[in-house]
Motif scaffolding. Structure first.
Motif, short mmCIF file in Angstrom:
data_model
loop_
_atom_site.label_atom_id
_atom_site.label_comp_id
_atom_site.label_asym_id
_atom_site.label_seq_id
_atom_site.Cartn_x
_atom_site.Cartn_y
_atom_site.Cartn_z
N ALA A 1 28.97 9.91 148.47
CA ALA A 1 29.19 8.66 148.48
C ALA A 1 28.80 8.05 149.54
O ALA A 1 28.30 7.03 150.86
CB ALA A 1 31.02 8.13 148.20
N ARG B 1 24.94 8.32 149.76
CA ARG B 1 24.64 6.70 148.74
C ARG B 1 25.20 5.91 149.65
O ARG B 1 24.75 4.51 148.61
CB ARG B 1 24.17 7.07 147.15
CG ARG B 1 24.37 8.30 146.38
CD ARG B 1 22.88 8.52 147.35
NE ARG B 1 21.85 7.96 146.33
CZ ARG B 1 20.73 8.02 145.97
NH1 ARG B 1 20.31 9.05 146.03
NH2 ARG B 1 19.24 7.12 146.05
N ILE C 1 27.83 4.59 149.43
CA ILE C 1 28.49 3.39 148.61
C ILE C 1 29.92 2.65 149.25
O ILE C 1 30.43 1.71 149.45
CB ILE C 1 29.41 4.53 147.39
CG1 ILE C 1 27.93 4.61 146.68
CG2 ILE C 1 30.54 3.84 147.16
CD1 ILE C 1 28.63 5.95 145.14
N ASN C 2 30.59 3.79 149.94
CA ASN C 2 31.65 3.39 150.90
C ASN C 2 30.88 1.45 151.50
O ASN C 2 31.54 0.59 152.05
CB ASN C 2 31.92 4.14 152.44
CG ASN C 2 30.42 4.32 152.99
OD1 ASN C 2 29.60 4.91 152.49
ND2 ASN C 2 30.91 4.52 153.96
N ALA D 1 28.42 -0.54 150.67
CA ALA D 1 28.77 -1.52 148.92
C ALA D 1 29.52 -1.87 149.31
O ALA D 1 29.60 -3.03 148.50
CB ALA D 1 27.68 -0.80 148.37
N VAL D 2 30.90 -0.86 149.41
CA VAL D 2 32.20 -1.77 148.97
C VAL D 2 32.16 -2.93 149.57
O VAL D 2 33.18 -3.91 149.60
CB VAL D 2 32.79 -0.44 148.54
CG1 VAL D 2 34.64 -1.16 148.59
CG2 VAL D 2 32.85 0.70 147.67
N HIS E 1 28.92 -7.07 150.71
CA HIS E 1 28.45 -7.01 149.22
C HIS E 1 26.58 -7.43 148.85
O HIS E 1 25.82 -8.88 149.91
CB HIS E 1 28.83 -8.73 148.90
CG HIS E 1 29.83 -8.60 148.07
ND1 HIS E 1 31.16 -9.31 148.11
CD2 HIS E 1 30.95 -7.49 148.27
CE1 HIS E 1 31.98 -8.86 147.71
NE2 HIS E 1 31.68 -7.23 148.16
N TRP E 2 26.20 -6.59 148.50
CA TRP E 2 24.35 -7.00 147.81
C TRP E 2 23.44 -6.23 149.33
O TRP E 2 22.74 -7.45 149.91
CB TRP E 2 24.57 -7.82 147.25
CG TRP E 2 23.00 -7.63 146.22
CD1 TRP E 2 21.66 -8.12 146.74
CD2 TRP E 2 22.33 -6.71 144.81
NE1 TRP E 2 20.45 -7.54 145.90
CE2 TRP E 2 21.45 -7.10 144.82
CE3 TRP E 2 24.04 -6.12 143.98
CZ2 TRP E 2 20.99 -6.12 143.56
CZ3 TRP E 2 23.44 -5.64 142.91
CH2 TRP E 2 22.08 -5.92 143.11
N LYS F 1 21.79 -5.77 150.66
CA LYS F 1 20.23 -4.87 150.46
C LYS F 1 19.66 -3.90 151.28
O LYS F 1 19.17 -3.28 151.53
CB LYS F 1 19.33 -5.26 149.47
CG LYS F 1 18.69 -4.15 148.69
CD LYS F 1 17.77 -4.80 147.79
CE LYS F 1 16.94 -3.74 147.07
NZ LYS F 1 17.18 -3.50 146.02
N ILE G 1 21.44 -1.54 153.33
CA ILE G 1 21.57 -0.13 152.75
C ILE G 1 20.43 0.72 152.05
O ILE G 1 20.29 1.43 152.47
CB ILE G 1 22.33 -1.13 151.23
CG1 ILE G 1 23.80 -1.42 151.99
CG2 ILE G 1 22.96 0.13 150.29
CD1 ILE G 1 24.57 -1.63 150.81
N ILE H 1 34.99 7.27 155.87
CA ILE H 1 35.10 7.40 154.24
C ILE H 1 36.45 8.10 154.86
O ILE H 1 36.62 9.81 154.68
CB ILE H 1 33.86 7.74 153.52
CG1 ILE H 1 32.84 7.48 153.67
CG2 ILE H 1 35.66 7.78 151.88
CD1 ILE H 1 32.38 7.92 152.62
#
Lengths: 303, 303
Positions: A98, A101, A103-104, A106-107, A110-111, A113, A116, A260
């Motif tokens: 997580a 990649r 993921i924290n 991305a949550v 929003h997008w 990009k 990230i 996280i």
């Protein structure tokens, strides 16, 4: 063969009743029992007569039982060290992936990009050190290998860990931090492991490092960790355990985007007795057969 | 041996220049080249003379090139199908584990142990279906196996997938949804795979199912997915791709707590040419030796 009388306290969990009865044991009161399966806290632990030959505890880490002056040397004590290893290893892998990649991020973003895409890192091709390579390490090493990572296992004895590319002794930690990309903590909480992750060890890690803690909060000096994360000394931390638990709402770790924190759920309590049951059954079989028990507690090491 | 003249357009990426030169190729203009390595979009794709024998595209999914009336049958075309498989498989595993271990919830709900502890599920002991088991599936299957999952691979031909416990043909999907716990989508976007995940297939999945999409957004009927997630028909969805991308800011998927959306970063663009380089070098070696090329496009199948 006479059924072995087993006390299951402070409450009768269905999974464990089934496990006890499946081995030819029978549920008994504490006064008649030869075995006590204790699934409560140390606080209301009962006085034991010498007829209790074995106490089975359901936690892997039992430092709170030691703090309460238990266990004694008048009988065998077992914990659940290694019994939940698969579950904890899986959570460690989930936390590491997580973080790598993003993921924290991305949550909550929003997008985003641009941010990230450039921050995502791969586990494959990286090196991961597992500090405290007992049951969890032995479960985690093949998972990491299958993900294309190189694994350095660190344990007390330097004995082989299946699936690890390299094993180091706990006494040889100094050179470890510069030789790995990421660190997973899976060691028991002892005086020796307290603040194993501190300002010095953090500074020796590469700046893209993630630290994962699925062991116990006190292994990490949280103030030093906060500074390292805020200053970009390392890339991130994924913690299933903290010191204390829960962290205070104003703990500055909550405010960092590269942290996280999961609420000590690597081995979820909701499924704990279900996971414990087959191991208890195996230990009862061994007890009846006079064989060595799994996960016997070594009082002088406090785990 | 004469160096093979290779055009690298619309810009000269350092990783790919090195890959081309490492195989004895030489960078050439489009007029002299026998090979075009195209790392741009279809929009400014050049007119090609018959001296271009092979066009190498850097994307795995090239439906936008087909939409633009490319490729033709006057030369060989290759895409990068399978070249990024490890990276995408790793992201798929990260998304699935993040959902099962409730990391998305933990990021936004601080130490909400009561909610998270009872929602965490284990990958070990579960069954995962990989729909579209090409290169990504072949990379993902052994990762899932190492995590203790059972793997059902679904592909067009029903041919064996290393590491999968079971292989089904794409034509036999009907019975799949009730036979698996979770689904990973890794199939190309074609007319046949459009809205493969729809109200009917969602209803056939177990209510604890997570769906992971690392393929293309149109494989999922997002309106049906939203309803299924909002109504508890399935447990969650982790999407690296959407339709369209990015999703609108008012897309209701953003508001659901059981959705993870990463911004199409399974194969991050920031590392893309670096990952592509060794594969391009291998294909140039094969081209020079007159061998079959990897990832040759089959125009009549649109991938």
């Amino acid at each position: 063969m006479t059924a072995i009388p087993v006390a299951l306290e402070p409450y009768r969990d269905e999974h464990l009743v089934a496990a006890i009865e499946s081995t030819g044991g029978e549920i008994a009161g504490l006064d008649e029992a030869r075995v006590l399966v204790w699934i409560g806290t140390p606080d209301d632990f009962p006085e034991l007569g010498d007829h209790i030959e074995w106490v089975a505890l359901k936690s892997a880490g039992i430092e709170d039982f030691f703090d309460a002056g238990l266990p004694d040397d008048r009988r065998i004590w077992t914990n659940a060290s290694g019994f939940y290893a698969e579950n904890v290893a899986e959570h460690a892998l989930a936390l590491l992936l997580a973080g790598l990649r993003q993921i924290n991020t991305a949550v909550v973003r929003h997008w985003d990009k641009e941010r990230i895409d450039t921050s995502v890192r791969s586990l494959h091709g990286s090196t991961v050190a597992i500090v405290g390579a007992g049951g969890i390490g032995a479960s985690l090493a093949p998972r990491l290998k299958a993900c294309g990572a190189r694994v350095i296992a660190v344990n007390r004895s330097g004995r082989d860990v299946p699936g690890a590319d390299e094993v180091r002794r706990a006494s040889e930690l100094d050179g470890l931090w510069g030789a790995t990309d990421h660190v997973v903590l899976a060691a028991p909480a002892t005086a020796e492991t307290r603040h194993l992750i501190n300002a010095e060890t953090l500074a020796a890690l590469p700046d893209h490092a993630w630290i994962v803690n699925v062991a116990r909060g006190p292994l990490v000096d949280e103030a030093a960790l906060y500074r390292a994360l805020a200053d970009g000394v390392i890339a991130g931390a994924a913690l299933d355990v903290t010191d204390p638990e829960p962290p205070a709402e104003d703990n500055p770790l909550w405010s960092l985007p590269n942290v996280i924190i999961t609420p000590h759920v690597a081995n979820p309590a909701s499924g704990l007795t279900r996971e414990f049951a087959p191991w208890l059954a195996e230990n009862l079989r061994r007890f009846a057969a006079g064989e060595d028990l799994l996960a016997r507690v070594t009082p002088d090491r406090n785990y």
